[in-house]
Design a protein around this motif. Structure first.
Motif, mmCIF file in Angstrom:
data_model
loop_
_atom_site.group_PDB
_atom_site.id
_atom_site.type_symbol
_atom_site.label_atom_id
_atom_site.label_comp_id
_atom_site.label_asym_id
_atom_site.label_seq_id
_atom_site.Cartn_x
_atom_site.Cartn_y
_atom_site.Cartn_z
ATOM 1 N N ILE A 55 0.849 -1.179 0.000
ATOM 2 C CA ILE A 55 0.000 0.000 0.000
ATOM 3 C C ILE A 55 0.891 1.238 0.000
ATOM 4 O O ILE A 55 1.811 1.367 0.814
ATOM 5 N N VAL A 60 -3.549 2.050 -3.226
ATOM 6 C CA VAL A 60 -3.807 2.981 -2.135
ATOM 7 C C VAL A 60 -5.022 2.503 -1.350
ATOM 8 O O VAL A 60 -5.886 1.826 -1.887
ATOM 9 N N VAL A 61 -5.042 2.842 -0.070
ATOM 10 C CA VAL A 61 -6.205 2.555 0.759
ATOM 11 C C VAL A 61 -6.541 3.840 1.496
ATOM 12 O O VAL A 61 -5.672 4.464 2.105
ATOM 13 N N GLY A 62 -7.788 4.245 1.404
ATOM 14 C CA GLY A 62 -8.206 5.461 2.082
ATOM 15 C C GLY A 62 -9.694 5.462 2.315
ATOM 16 O O GLY A 62 -10.425 4.629 1.792
ATOM 17 N N PRO A 70 1.550 5.117 0.691
ATOM 18 C CA PRO A 70 1.008 6.257 1.455
ATOM 19 C C PRO A 70 0.758 7.449 0.519
ATOM 20 O O PRO A 70 1.500 7.676 -0.431
ATOM 21 N N PHE A 71 -0.285 8.220 0.808
ATOM 22 C CA PHE A 71 -0.618 9.373 -0.027
ATOM 23 C C PHE A 71 0.552 10.347 -0.132
ATOM 24 O O PHE A 71 0.799 10.930 -1.178
ATOM 25 N N LEU A 113 -9.847 11.639 -0.404
ATOM 26 C CA LEU A 113 -9.543 10.436 0.380
ATOM 27 C C LEU A 113 -8.610 10.802 1.525
ATOM 28 O O LEU A 113 -7.796 11.712 1.406
ATOM 29 N N ARG A 114 -8.699 10.065 2.621
ATOM 30 C CA ARG A 114 -7.796 10.252 3.756
ATOM 31 C C ARG A 114 -7.228 8.894 4.124
ATOM 32 O O ARG A 114 -7.956 7.929 4.301
ATOM 33 N N ASP A 115 -5.895 8.811 4.249
ATOM 34 C CA ASP A 115 -5.263 7.539 4.624
ATOM 35 C C ASP A 115 -5.086 7.468 6.137
ATOM 36 O O ASP A 115 -5.518 8.348 6.882
ATOM 37 N N ASN A 116 -4.434 6.393 6.620
ATOM 38 C CA ASN A 116 -4.294 6.161 8.062
ATOM 39 C C ASN A 116 -3.432 7.194 8.771
ATOM 40 O O ASN A 116 -3.503 7.339 9.982
ATOM 41 N N SER A 117 -2.585 7.904 8.010
ATOM 42 C CA SER A 117 -1.728 8.909 8.634
ATOM 43 C C SER A 117 -2.334 10.309 8.506
ATOM 44 O O SER A 117 -1.631 11.304 8.620
ATOM 45 N N ASP A 136 -4.377 13.645 3.104
ATOM 46 C CA ASP A 136 -5.502 13.789 2.184
ATOM 47 C C ASP A 136 -5.024 13.820 0.747
ATOM 48 O O ASP A 136 -3.921 14.290 0.461
#
Length: 133
Positions: free
Chosen positions: A79, A98-100, A81-82, A121-125, A128
């Protein structure tokens, strides 16, 4: 489609439109298969799913059999990161995973014949990214 082996190596796969109904019932995301009699060609596509310079074509004589005991681990996805995409660190010559979470739908349009949606989209960290699909 994207095929992946037990090491996580990916290669793009496709088929002619008239074969889609035949193979649609045979192939399911996340399952393991033994696939025989394929055509391998150079991938000249602008958008590639991996750095492998080839593409797999399923043909009329391709055989697909589901594997009883898949040897593919469940955690082989890489995955991105953005922030790596935004900073230009992510590979530019291949598509990335990507995962968001969809935070906001910014715009949606139906333009004959395509449908376009722009979302944030917003990822785990808490990074955006604006994405149009």
């Amino acid at each position: 489609m994207v095929f992946m082996d037990q090491t996580g190596a990916k290669i793009g796969a496709t088929l002619w439109q008239e074969l889609f109904p035949e193979f649609e019932v045979m192939l399911h995301c996340g399952s393991a298969y033994v696939i025989q009699n394929i055509k391998v060609v150079e991938n000249h596509s602008k958008y590639k799913v991996s750095r492998i310079p080839f593409l797999v074509y399923l043909v009329k004589t391709t055989s697909v059999k589901e594997a009883k005991h898949p040897m593919i681990p469940t955690n082989v996805h890489v995955i991105t990161p953005f922030v790596d995409i935004i900073d230009g660190v992510a590979p530019r010559d291949t598509l990335v995973n990507v995962v968001g979470v969809v935070v906001e739908v910014i715009e949606h349009k139906t333009v004959n014949p395509t449908y376009r949606v722009t979302v944030k989209l917003r990822d785990n960290s808490d990074g955006d990214m604006i994405l149009t699909v």
